[in-house]
Scaffold this active site. Structure first.
Site, PDB file in Angstrom:
ATOM      1  N   HIS A   1       6.937  16.827  24.670  1.00  0.00           N
ATOM      2  CA  HIS A   1       6.860  18.028  25.493  1.00  0.00           C
ATOM      3  C   HIS A   1       7.194  17.675  26.942  1.00  0.00           C
ATOM      4  O   HIS A   1       6.941  16.564  27.392  1.00  0.00           O
ATOM      5  CB  HIS A   1       5.449  18.623  25.458  1.00  0.00           C
TER       6      HIS A   1
ATOM      7  N   CYS B   1       8.625  19.209  19.031  1.00  0.00           N
ATOM      8  CA  CYS B   1       7.320  19.134  18.386  1.00  0.00           C
ATOM      9  C   CYS B   1       7.343  19.892  17.051  1.00  0.00           C
ATOM     10  O   CYS B   1       7.989  19.457  16.102  1.00  0.00           O
ATOM     11  CB  CYS B   1       6.236  19.631  19.331  1.00  0.00           C
TER      12      CYS B   1
END
Length: 481
Positions: free
Chosen positions: A429, A331
């Site tokens: 994630h 991310c």
């Protein structure tokens, strides 16, 4: 057997007193009984969050409590989420969606709007479930925050629910914490506090009993339960990085502990992997040799990039790669791997452009829209390996690096792998949570092992352990009613 409380609130004398764990345990115990139960936290401040089935964002702890209750996580379970982006400002999320960034003073004025959202969500949960178990935030003794409080007694007073006060004996001063907290409350708030839970006790209970008797005489309220200190739990942390176990594996994984690191729960599977030695490196600490370096998510990518440079990470990463090491960016960490990160609208801080680490041929531009979605697919570098997780990010990355994806998610390419195969980046994630993906990623990084970690099974076993230990509290609550 019905539970006698339609809404029960668990507050703590301090942060990290064990509120989240007690709520999760009660949810699991009530689920076992067949009670339709839901967790609820009016306001949460945390950088660990989860994506819900209804396409919103809530605190990670509430997602865990929903699992304990056997229900799907929903935005109503955490209607107000604050994600700090600086020491005095945070992104404000209402009903799972971003409302904007506010400093502490502006948010204090905004609390009347936030309270309306809190009460709306609570009413919706009451309409669907027999019992709502509520977690407070921090401590109700924070008198500077009493005005317009929506997180602790302000909520309890608004819905007229009983409160159980939890204190952590392991940190010391437990009796002072309880008596001191009560002294900071109003008369009506003290009256709705129905009893205490002393958490994380280890030792001879006989030695504690005189103190319990004194506490009950002093306050006129019962100690509902003394809960034991449980070692080896595998539960999603709400925010702070939990102490890592002593080194067990030979494969060394190093993660910089960024000031605004988000969703460090991404690495929980590595923490418990028998062949992995996972280390979080904090400010000022020496950066140890590693087989794999992982750059985690960030709530302030440009600010954390500056921190990395100040701590000497770019030079360490360059040396690590020269010696054949591997790097993964997740991310915000993925965004750092590119040529640059542009935030022209000042979404995460002051407007501007920051140079990236230059390890992937791409550039990132911050956008106001946040992508929130649960996803599944396969590893592009190991087609047989299934991967699942969630995306929760602001910003769009573009460049030639994306032409060699790391994953194929829902039929589309995702992430990137460098031409030399040493650097991998992704917006995904939870990429290590699925055992096949975890094994494939570790093989890519150089660890070949037959060990597999089933994080779901570990989580379920831990939820059952804390529920078993918390049974005396449930019994005491029912007798008290």
């Amino acid at each position: 057997m019905a539970f006698p409380y339609s809404t029960l609130m668990v507050q703590g004398t301090t942060s990290d007193a064990g509120k989240s764990t007690v709520v999760a345990a009660l949810c699991r115990l009530l689920k076992r009984r067949g009670v339709r139960v839901a967790p609820f936290k009016p306001q949460n401040m945390a950088l660990n969050s989860a994506v819900t089935a209804d396409g919103g964002e809530i605190g990670r702890a509430q997602a865990l409590q929903a699992i304990a209750a056997g229900v799907a996580p929903h935005t109503d379970m955490n209607p107000v989420l604050l994600k700090p982006s600086s020491d005095i400002g945070a992104q404000v999320i209402i009903h799972g969606k971003v409302r904007g960034d506010m400093n502490a003073r502006d948010y204090h004025q905004y609390k009347t709007v936030a309270m309306a959202a809190v009460l709306e969500s609570h009413q919706r949960l009451l309409a669907q479930y027999e019992t709502v178990v509520v977690e407070g935030a921090g401590s109700p003794a924070e008198i500077n925050l009493r005005d317009r409080d929506i997180a602790n007694m302000g909520f309890a007073e608004a819905v007229d629910c009983p409160v159980v006060l939890v204190a952590d004996i392991d940190r010391g001063g437990v009796f002072a914490h309880i008596v001191g907290t009560l002294s900071c409350l109003s008369e009506s708030e003290r009256n709705r506090t129905i009893g205490f839970v002393i958490n994380r006790f280890r030792g001879d209970i006989k030695l504690l009993e005189p103190g319990l008797e004194w506490l009950e005489r002093q306050t006129g309220k019962p100690v509902l339960a003394v809960l034991p200190y449980l070692h080896g739990l595998f539960l999603d942390a709400e925010d702070a990085v939990q102490p890592v176990q002593a080194s067990r594996g030979a494969f060394r994984v190093v993660v910089p502990s960024l000031p605004r690191m988000s969703n460090h729960t991404d690495f929980d599977a590595l923490r418990v992997h028998p062949d992995v030695d996972l280390q979080f490196v904090r400010q000022g600490e020496a950066i140890p040799p590693a087989d794999l370096i992982i750059l985690p998510g960030s709530k302030n990518t440009r600010g954390d990039l500056e921190w990395l440079r100040a701590q000497g990470w770019p030079e360490k990463i360059a040396k690590h790669l020269r010696y054949g090491g591997k790097v993964i960016g997740v991310c915000g960490g993925f965004q750092m791997l590119g040529r640059g990160v542009a935030d022209n609208d000042g979404i995460e801080g002051a407007p501007g452009v920051s140079p990236g680490l230059g390890l992937l041929d791409m550039d990132t531009s911050m956008t106001r829209d946040k992508r929130l979605v649960q996803v599944s697919g396969t590893c592009a570098f190991a087609e047989d390996a299934a991967v699942s997780g969630y995306e929760i990010h602001m910003g769009v990355s573009e460049g030639a690096a994306l032409e060699q994806p790391a994953f194929r998610i829902d039929g589309r390419p995702e992430g990137a792998i460098s031409p030399d195969g040493q650097v991998l980046g992704t917006y995904l994630h939870g990429l290590f949570d699925a055992a096949p993906a975890c094994a494939a990623l570790l093989r890519w990084a150089g660890l070949h092992t037959e060990h597999r970690v089933d994080t779901s099974a570990l989580r379920e076993a831990s939820l059952d352990r804390i529920a078993d230990a918390t049974q005396p509290l449930l019994d005491a609550l029912e007798k008290l009613a």
